[in-house]
Design a protein around this motif. Sequence first.
Motif, short mmCIF file in Angstrom:
data_model
loop_
_atom_site.label_atom_id
_atom_site.label_comp_id
_atom_site.label_asym_id
_atom_site.label_seq_id
_atom_site.Cartn_x
_atom_site.Cartn_y
_atom_site.Cartn_z
N VAL A 1 0.84 -10.68 4.67
CA VAL A 1 1.79 -9.59 4.92
C VAL A 1 1.29 -8.31 4.24
N VAL A 2 1.44 -7.18 4.94
CA VAL A 2 1.11 -5.88 4.35
C VAL A 2 2.29 -4.94 4.55
N PHE A 3 2.82 -4.43 3.44
CA PHE A 3 3.73 -3.28 3.47
C PHE A 3 2.86 -2.05 3.30
N ILE A 4 2.82 -1.18 4.29
CA ILE A 4 1.90 -0.05 4.22
C ILE A 4 2.60 1.25 4.61
N SER A 5 2.42 2.27 3.79
CA SER A 5 2.99 3.58 4.06
C SER A 5 2.23 4.27 5.19
N VAL A 6 2.97 4.98 6.03
CA VAL A 6 2.32 5.74 7.11
C VAL A 6 1.44 6.83 6.52
N LYS A 7 1.95 7.55 5.51
CA LYS A 7 1.20 8.64 4.90
C LYS A 7 0.52 8.14 3.63
N VAL B 1 2.62 -6.86 9.59
CA VAL B 1 2.69 -5.51 9.04
C VAL B 1 4.12 -4.98 9.03
N ILE B 2 4.52 -4.42 7.90
CA ILE B 2 5.76 -3.66 7.81
C ILE B 2 5.38 -2.26 7.36
N LEU B 3 5.67 -1.27 8.18
CA LEU B 3 5.33 0.12 7.86
C LEU B 3 6.49 0.78 7.13
N THR B 4 6.16 1.66 6.19
CA THR B 4 7.18 2.40 5.45
C THR B 4 6.93 3.89 5.61
N SER B 5 8.01 4.66 5.58
CA SER B 5 7.87 6.10 5.78
C SER B 5 9.10 6.82 5.27
N VAL C 1 0.85 -1.20 0.00
CA VAL C 1 0.00 0.00 0.00
C VAL C 1 0.88 1.24 0.00
N ASP C 2 0.85 1.97 -1.11
CA ASP C 2 1.63 3.20 -1.23
C ASP C 2 1.05 4.02 -2.38
N ARG C 3 1.04 5.33 -2.22
CA ARG C 3 0.49 6.19 -3.27
C ARG C 3 1.38 6.23 -4.51
N ASP C 4 2.65 5.87 -4.37
CA ASP C 4 3.63 5.94 -5.46
C ASP C 4 3.71 4.61 -6.20
N CYS C 5 3.22 4.60 -7.42
CA CYS C 5 3.22 3.37 -8.23
C CYS C 5 4.64 2.85 -8.46
N LEU C 6 5.59 3.76 -8.71
CA LEU C 6 6.97 3.34 -8.95
C LEU C 6 7.57 2.67 -7.72
N PHE C 7 7.23 3.20 -6.54
CA PHE C 7 7.72 2.57 -5.31
C PHE C 7 7.16 1.16 -5.16
N ARG C 8 5.87 1.00 -5.46
CA ARG C 8 5.26 -0.33 -5.34
C ARG C 8 5.93 -1.32 -6.27
N ARG C 9 6.17 -0.89 -7.51
CA ARG C 9 6.81 -1.80 -8.48
C ARG C 9 8.24 -2.13 -8.05
N HIS C 10 8.95 -1.14 -7.54
CA HIS C 10 10.32 -1.36 -7.08
C HIS C 10 10.34 -2.37 -5.92
N LEU C 11 9.41 -2.22 -5.00
CA LEU C 11 9.36 -3.12 -3.85
C LEU C 11 9.03 -4.54 -4.29
N ILE D 1 2.42 -13.86 -3.52
CA ILE D 1 1.48 -13.42 -4.54
C ILE D 1 1.18 -11.95 -4.22
N PHE D 2 1.39 -11.06 -5.18
CA PHE D 2 1.38 -9.62 -4.89
C PHE D 2 0.06 -8.96 -5.26
N TRP D 3 -0.37 -8.05 -4.37
CA TRP D 3 -1.50 -7.17 -4.60
C TRP D 3 -1.05 -5.75 -4.27
N GLU D 4 -1.74 -4.78 -4.86
CA GLU D 4 -1.37 -3.38 -4.64
C GLU D 4 -2.60 -2.53 -4.32
N ALA D 5 -2.37 -1.50 -3.51
CA ALA D 5 -3.39 -0.49 -3.24
C ALA D 5 -2.70 0.86 -3.15
N SER D 6 -3.40 1.92 -3.54
CA SER D 6 -2.76 3.23 -3.63
C SER D 6 -3.21 4.23 -2.56
#
Length: 240
Positions: free
Chosen positions: A52-58, A77-81, A9-19, A31-36
């Motif tokens: 597992v969820v990688f999720i941005s704080v903002k 949960v792994i938070l990113t910021s 979960v991140d607003r930045d599409c490029l960051f999601r693809r990189h991760l 198996i990957f899913w994405e949310a913006s």
Amino acid sequence: MRKQTLLIVDRDCLFRRHLIDEVKQNQYPAIFWEASNGVEALRYIDALQPDVVFISVKLPGINGFEVLDRTEHLPAVILTSECTTDAAKAFEYDAVDYLLKPLTTKRLQASLHKLESKNNEAGNPSDKKSTLYPRRILVEKGNRLTCIPVSEITHLKADKDYTWIYTIHNESFLSTQGIGQFMQRLDPHQFLRIHRSYVVNLDHLKELYKDIHKTFITLPNNVELNVSRNYLPAVKELMY
């Protein structure tokens, strides 16, 4: 290890693809899913029930912490910021890790190693049986600490970052510990989570009943608690 359902979960599409690329290069089975945004994340977490969820704080809409407050499913949960400001708060949510952007391969590898360790621990229930769980706990009551036998606790109720403790004597105490922290320290064979906000002591469970749409558990002192659908399978395991 089986393939994990992993939501990013991140607003930045490029960051999601990189991760996603980085996780694949580390050969983590997923198996990957994405949310913006936060609203999508809330819907996806409860619908997909990811491991597992990688999720941005903002996030747009609602932030990462608000998403975790509202979901019924509880993934790893792994938070990113972009900053360290919320690092301490992240671990109040039992986060596996807190990653700073931009990500480095070495730092991500460390997070994935933590995830693998968590999965291995979950796969070895015999290790948990050997854990010594407290028979009594100390809780604040005014300017004193009161000793409560764990066996007398009927249920716990989450209240944001705090937890209400209820006893067979119809007493209640407010603890500064989060309900997730309680679950790590209490015997999982005695205390069962039936809802994101409720944990019950199975020794005091009286009845289970259903109305048209919901399932309820009754406890002493005329307490009735709703069983969330995400936790219903664990309750059904008690039926014979």
